[in-house]
Motif scaffolding. Sequence first.
Motif, mmCIF file in Angstrom:
data_model
loop_
_atom_site.group_PDB
_atom_site.id
_atom_site.type_symbol
_atom_site.label_atom_id
_atom_site.label_comp_id
_atom_site.label_asym_id
_atom_site.label_seq_id
_atom_site.Cartn_x
_atom_site.Cartn_y
_atom_site.Cartn_z
ATOM 1 N N ILE A 1 0.803 -1.231 0.000
ATOM 2 C CA ILE A 1 0.000 0.000 0.000
ATOM 3 C C ILE A 1 0.841 1.290 0.000
ATOM 4 C CG2 ILE A 1 -1.643 1.345 1.420
ATOM 5 C CD1 ILE A 1 -3.208 -1.303 1.767
ATOM 6 N N PRO A 2 1.885 1.401 0.834
ATOM 7 C CA PRO A 2 2.664 2.656 0.777
ATOM 8 C C PRO A 2 3.192 2.944 -0.639
ATOM 9 C CG PRO A 2 3.246 1.424 2.730
ATOM 10 C CD PRO A 2 2.351 0.519 1.929
ATOM 11 N N ASN A 3 3.704 1.908 -1.316
ATOM 12 C CA ASN A 3 4.184 2.102 -2.690
ATOM 13 C C ASN A 3 3.048 2.438 -3.645
ATOM 14 O OD1 ASN A 3 6.836 1.728 -2.307
ATOM 15 N ND2 ASN A 3 7.039 -0.114 -3.577
ATOM 16 N N ALA A 4 1.903 1.779 -3.421
ATOM 17 C CA ALA A 4 0.748 2.028 -4.301
ATOM 18 C C ALA A 4 0.311 3.489 -4.183
ATOM 19 C CB ALA A 4 -0.397 1.087 -3.940
ATOM 20 N N VAL A 5 0.319 4.008 -2.954
ATOM 21 C CA VAL A 5 -0.066 5.413 -2.761
ATOM 22 C C VAL A 5 0.875 6.329 -3.544
ATOM 23 C CG1 VAL A 5 -0.150 7.287 -1.045
ATOM 24 C CG2 VAL A 5 -1.248 5.095 -0.549
ATOM 25 N N GLU A 6 2.183 6.063 -3.433
ATOM 26 C CA GLU A 6 3.147 6.924 -4.145
ATOM 27 C C GLU A 6 2.944 6.839 -5.658
ATOM 28 O OE1 GLU A 6 4.849 9.074 -2.384
ATOM 29 O OE2 GLU A 6 3.927 8.062 -0.688
ATOM 30 N N GLU A 7 2.730 5.620 -6.142
ATOM 31 C CA GLU A 7 2.597 5.444 -7.586
ATOM 32 C C GLU A 7 1.305 6.072 -8.113
ATOM 33 O OE1 GLU A 7 4.534 4.936 -9.753
ATOM 34 O OE2 GLU A 7 3.928 3.587 -11.358
ATOM 35 N N LEU A 8 0.235 5.946 -7.333
ATOM 36 C CA LEU A 8 -1.030 6.557 -7.772
ATOM 37 C C LEU A 8 -0.957 8.075 -7.669
ATOM 38 C CD1 LEU A 8 -3.557 3.956 -6.319
ATOM 39 C CD2 LEU A 8 -3.011 4.350 -8.729
ATOM 40 N N MET A 9 -0.242 8.595 -6.679
ATOM 41 C CA MET A 9 -0.045 10.053 -6.616
ATOM 42 C C MET A 9 0.750 10.518 -7.837
ATOM 43 S SD MET A 9 -1.633 11.298 -4.082
ATOM 44 C CE MET A 9 -1.043 12.974 -4.192
ATOM 45 N N ARG A 10 1.762 9.749 -8.208
ATOM 46 C CA ARG A 10 2.568 10.112 -9.389
ATOM 47 C C ARG A 10 1.693 10.119 -10.637
ATOM 48 N NH1 ARG A 10 4.853 8.001 -13.755
ATOM 49 N NH2 ARG A 10 4.165 5.864 -13.359
ATOM 50 N N TRP A 11 0.982 9.029 -10.854
ATOM 51 C CA TRP A 11 0.222 8.857 -12.091
ATOM 52 C C TRP A 11 -0.982 9.810 -12.155
ATOM 53 C CZ3 TRP A 11 0.712 7.457 -16.797
ATOM 54 C CH2 TRP A 11 -0.399 7.123 -17.570
ATOM 55 N N GLU A 12 -1.700 9.914 -11.059
ATOM 56 C CA GLU A 12 -2.925 10.724 -11.056
ATOM 57 C C GLU A 12 -2.631 12.218 -10.854
ATOM 58 O OE1 GLU A 12 -5.927 9.696 -11.790
ATOM 59 O OE2 GLU A 12 -5.379 7.587 -11.996
ATOM 60 N N SER A 13 -1.602 12.541 -10.090
ATOM 61 C CA SER A 13 -1.251 13.947 -9.790
ATOM 62 C C SER A 13 -2.487 14.842 -9.661
ATOM 63 C CB SER A 13 -0.320 14.511 -10.883
ATOM 64 O OG SER A 13 0.921 13.898 -10.835
ATOM 65 N N PRO A 14 -3.249 14.676 -8.593
ATOM 66 C CA PRO A 14 -4.498 15.452 -8.448
ATOM 67 C C PRO A 14 -4.271 16.965 -8.489
ATOM 68 C CG PRO A 14 -4.373 13.691 -6.827
ATOM 69 C CD PRO A 14 -3.030 13.766 -7.472
ATOM 70 N N VAL A 15 -3.162 17.442 -7.903
ATOM 71 C CA VAL A 15 -2.830 18.860 -8.083
ATOM 72 C C VAL A 15 -2.036 18.915 -9.392
ATOM 73 C CG1 VAL A 15 -1.677 20.885 -7.106
ATOM 74 C CG2 VAL A 15 -2.766 19.228 -5.588
ATOM 75 N N ALA B 1 4.298 15.124 -6.817
ATOM 76 C CA ALA B 1 2.864 15.409 -6.658
ATOM 77 C C ALA B 1 2.614 16.281 -5.424
ATOM 78 C CB ALA B 1 2.075 14.106 -6.548
ATOM 79 N N PHE B 2 3.571 16.317 -4.484
ATOM 80 C CA PHE B 2 3.450 17.193 -3.313
ATOM 81 C C PHE B 2 4.315 18.446 -3.480
ATOM 82 C CE2 PHE B 2 2.226 13.076 -1.378
ATOM 83 C CZ PHE B 2 1.021 13.453 -0.797
ATOM 84 N N GLY B 3 4.719 18.748 -4.713
ATOM 85 C CA GLY B 3 5.530 19.929 -4.954
ATOM 86 C C GLY B 3 7.010 19.647 -4.781
#
Length: 410
Positions: free
Chosen positions: A281-295, A352-354
């Motif tokens: 899960i920790p890796n999945a969160v990072e990868e989805l933040m990278r791919w989706e980049s909500p900001v 994704a967090f700047g």
Amino acid sequence: MSDSDGGTQPVRALAAIADPDAFLAAMSDLAAPQTRYAAMIEGGGFLQPTEGMALSFDRAMTEHVLRHHELFSSRVDLNLGNVRPLIPLNVDPPNHSKYRKLLDPLFAPRRMDEREKDITERVNGFIDGFIDNGECNFSEEFAELFPSSVFLGMMGLPEEDLRMFLGMRDGILHAEKIDPNALVDFGARAAVLERTGQEIYDYFGGLVDDRRQSPTDDVISMFLAAEVDGERLTREDILDICFLFLIAGLDTVSDSLTCMYAFLATHPDHRQQIARDPSLIPNAVEELMRWESPVAFGVPRVATEDTTMPNGEMVTKGTAVVVSYGAANIDQKQCPDSFDVRFDRDVNRHIAFGAGVHRCLGSHLARRELRITLAEWHRRIPDYWIKPGHEELEYPPGLRHVKDLTLAWK
Ligand code: HEM
């Protein structure tokens, strides 16, 4: 402590942002923007579509802007109903560093460990509310409520304040929910923002005064007690920080959750990986933040002098530069297999967090909220999908998010 460098500067080109074709094209495909980002990068990665405005898609150029705060200032007026600069977002170093020195420890991983139990209980409380229905409007019944609820907990505020809190958030970020005219009428939008801004100052002002009289273990009491180099935060400082929290810390997590769950609900292989092995899960969160980049795009920076970019292009003083975090995160010069969404990535240098001094203050909190949600949800609802009839996903303008994401399970 007070931010004594004067006010923010208006962004000359902000009014023009709605106009240039390139900007609109890059902004409009919020459902699946990655291919468009790649095309922008291939086309040079840096655009100056109109005088006084620049857009960066290329990772190296974006990092150049974010890591040279002396050349690209964050002291911009964002017109979000605030009457003073938002702290620390609209403050440049050296003052910015003083604020971060004081705020960072309050949002450090160790502090988030202390919140783990509270966050886990809140996630399960929301899931309890709909699990037996076999379906939910994930956006409305979970994603929009949960981060605000966590925030209330951190502020030591009662759950009854949740609706009012969401109302204040909407008054700034979704003014059209308060007054439908705000979507098309600039004056109507400005009126909602101004009114809500005042409500926010009044609300947090009352809270600060109360905690000064009777301190507790909440965030405002910590702000009041915190000290760096003998300096303390003023009442106005605390209001300007809380104002930013309300707009930076609630919607971003909600938006990330809807993007992540839209992905997982439509990619059963990925979903099964984390349901089978929660350690991913920790890796999945990072990868989805990278791919989706909500900001997807950053807050504009303003060039403080005429300056030359790494590609040799000149940017003149006063130009507002907007960077695309989404594009930087799929730039193949930095991440060669960037179009593969992989939960087993060893190195994931997404932004994704700047990046630079304004890197997200709340990233540890956000990550904790996202990880705990994925862990608890997949423990209780390992198999789910988009409810038939709701497959057409709507990504409205603004930060990337899915409206009315409707999930179903057995
Ligand atoms: C997944 C959720 C989140 C995302 C994607 C996100 C993203 C970002 C980004 C991209 C920036 C940089 C802005 C810039 O440089 O222009 C930023 C800054 C910031 N974020 Fe977050 N954020 C999230 C959650 C949070 C939370 C939960 C908080 C609450 C504490 C928060 C508070 C802040 C603050 C205070 C800043 C300004 C930092 C500074 O100027 O030094 N964020 N965030």
